[in-house]
Design an enzyme around this catalytic site. Structure first.
Site, PDB file in Angstrom:
ATOM      1  NE  ARG A  15      35.499  45.940  37.400  1.00  0.00           N
ATOM      2  CZ  ARG A  15      36.536  45.724  36.591  1.00  0.00           C
ATOM      3  NH1 ARG A  15      36.383  45.751  35.274  1.00  0.00           N
ATOM      4  NH2 ARG A  15      37.727  45.446  37.099  1.00  0.00           N
ATOM      5  CG  ASP A  16      37.229  41.798  35.327  1.00  0.00           C
ATOM      6  OD1 ASP A  16      36.960  42.330  34.234  1.00  0.00           O
ATOM      7  OD2 ASP A  16      38.260  41.128  35.514  1.00  0.00           O
ATOM      8  CG  HIS A 207      42.674  41.062  38.135  1.00  0.00           C
ATOM      9  ND1 HIS A 207      41.550  41.585  38.748  1.00  0.00           N
ATOM     10  CD2 HIS A 207      42.269  40.673  36.905  1.00  0.00           C
ATOM     11  CE1 HIS A 207      40.520  41.525  37.910  1.00  0.00           C
ATOM     12  NE2 HIS A 207      40.931  40.978  36.776  1.00  0.00           N
ATOM     13  CG  HIS A 209      41.223  37.344  33.327  1.00  0.00           C
ATOM     14  ND1 HIS A 209      39.991  37.608  32.797  1.00  0.00           N
ATOM     15  CD2 HIS A 209      41.495  38.374  34.168  1.00  0.00           C
ATOM     16  CE1 HIS A 209      39.532  38.748  33.288  1.00  0.00           C
ATOM     17  NE2 HIS A 209      40.428  39.234  34.114  1.00  0.00           N
ATOM     18  CB  CYS A 240      39.248  35.802  27.625  1.00  0.00           C
ATOM     19  SG  CYS A 240      40.669  36.714  27.001  1.00  0.00           S
ATOM     20  CG  ASN A 249      37.743  37.708  36.509  1.00  0.00           C
ATOM     21  OD1 ASN A 249      38.633  38.491  36.800  1.00  0.00           O
ATOM     22  ND2 ASN A 249      36.694  38.054  35.768  1.00  0.00           N
TER      23      ASN A 249
END
Lengths: 298, 298
Positions: A15-16, A207, A209, A240, A249
């Site tokens: 997803r991300d 979470h 990055h 990003c 991530n």
């Protein structure tokens, strides 16, 4: 110093990660990615997002993906739902859990999803009520927990306020996101201390990055405060949008290498994750963003 | 948890970094690199190695480099000397300090410099005696402090033994190197605990390669034990001859970002280091290996 004995990894690559890759993968490749991840020992995979295709074409096949995946028992397959329409779509294809998304910065929600933080909560309210009736667990995301690309510094209390609101509304776990990867240890400590005043530690996920290479050191700081849930993405998928050439991530492989080295159990087979990292990197035609995977070889 | 208030950065890019780059830079570029580094606030730069040109052609111009650099007051320009011949060469070109090199693994010294650890010390003895007479300070390196590409695991006591021997012989600072970058926090803690039984903490430096992305988390563990000296290389120069496609030394920029975020003083201007990182990466024709530099842009 008390570290947790076990940590739950929430795999957000499908997803991300994919959402921030420039290429659009074939549905079959996404399905294969999720199925392969399911066989590594991971227990929690965020598989897609029921967002409108015109906004995020990378995830425009959410129904197809959720319908096609062969599920592994014991694995939770979740999806992000940005609004009521997304929630209704998610119901039709057996989504185990859902996640809702807001930020600790009004400037960010305005630019990103065209509404204020308060308006996010107005959108969530009926979703959370309906999810509760249907016994569907809901995870909450707080973006910009350590900085905002538009507003700059974010006060720890602002993060705590939004996190508590999500929790009070019924989210069982709140994932605090360093969306632009600018966080450092002192900021992580200050932010988590504020959130821990209002939330039980078990309900907190981090979470990160790895934009500035600080994800693992920040994770170590979070572990030292007792945090037991970490979001990560196989192969460090994603990028990003706020920093050119920056990485995405934190890679699941790099997190596992660190956690296992700390003697913390995850139940996940690092070697299998590395194989999945090579699989998805080949599909995207780019090298894995995980140093562990690059060093380990095939 | 007591972190040091100040940390000394030992910039090893011009030596350990360039030595492991495949290209051979022009002498003028190395001189420019060192001069630019001198203007960032760095106080300690390992500039080259007086190794035989046939072994490491990348550093075959040690005399030329040391003679040509315009020196900045307050900056120490050191060089590695592998043997007596190298020491004599270093004396002719005003080398502020020297460093000697051994390992915690006999298998490594045999393959790498064709002698046992004991034989390393036999080579060092006359150098250390002569250096003392001439008032030249000597730094000692212990490679493979967290693992060996040939022997695998290395016992913390083996590292402590070699470190103490270097210290007793007259080295004022002992740099403990994770040459292949496999270390994790628990190993760092065990190794440093062993070394701290026999050495004052102020005499300990840590030297991490970021092969598996663990350098910063390991540095944080070392800082928590009181270590105040960190080796790093601008732009993450170098590679790892033992792991294909792996990265080199931990990048000075990434270390500074973490340290400054912890409120630890270094006296170094991060933005200037980023400029130097772009300079040297352009000369090498490859992207900077530092995530901070890549995210920050030019």
């Amino acid at each position: 110093m008390l570290l947790p004995e076990q940590v739950k990894i929430v795999e957000v690559g499908p997803r991300d990660g994919l959402q921030n890759e420039s290429q659009i993968l074939a549905t079959a490749d996404k399905v294969a990615l999720i199925e392969k991840l399911s066989l590594t020992g991971l227990r929690y995979i965020e598989a897609t997002s029921f967002v409108a295709k015109k906004w995020i074409p990378q995830l425009g096949d959410a129904e197809e993906v959720m319908s096609a995946i062969k599920r592994t028992s014991g694995v939770t397959y979740s999806a992000l739902v940005p609004n009521w329409a997304g929630f209704e779509r998610s119901l039709l294809v057996h989504t185990d859990e859902i996640a809702v998304f807001t930020a600790a910065s009004d400037a960010f929600t305005q630019k990103n999803i065209n509404c204020s933080i308060d308006e996010c909560f107005e959108r969530f309210a009926p979703i959370l009520t309906a999810a509760k009736e249907k016994n569907i667990r809901v995870r909450g995301y707080v973006s910009c927990a350590l900085g905002c690309p538009y507003a700059g510094e974010i006060a720890p209390l602002a993060v705590a306020r939004v996190a508590k609101r999500l929790y009070d509304m019924g989210c069982y776990e709140i994932s605090l996101g360093d969306t632009i990867g600018v966080g450092t240890v002192n900021k992580v400590n200050a932010m988590l201390h504020a959130v821990m005043q209002v939330l039980p530690t078990e309900a907190i996920a981090v979470h990160f990055h790895d934009t500035y290479g600080q994800a693992l050191i920040n994770i170590y700081a979070a572990l030292q405060l007792g945090v037991q849930v970490i979001d990560s993405a196989v192969a460090g998928l994603g990028g990003c949008p706020y920093a050119k050439g920056a990485s995405g991530n934190v890679a699941t492989e790099d997190v596992l290498y660190a956690l296992h080295g700390l003697g913390i159990e995850t139940g996940i087979d690092l070697k299998k994750i590395i194989q999945v990292a090579h699989f998805i990197s080949d599909k995207l035609g780019k090298p894995p963003q995980s140093k562990v995977t690059r060093a380990w070889g095939v």
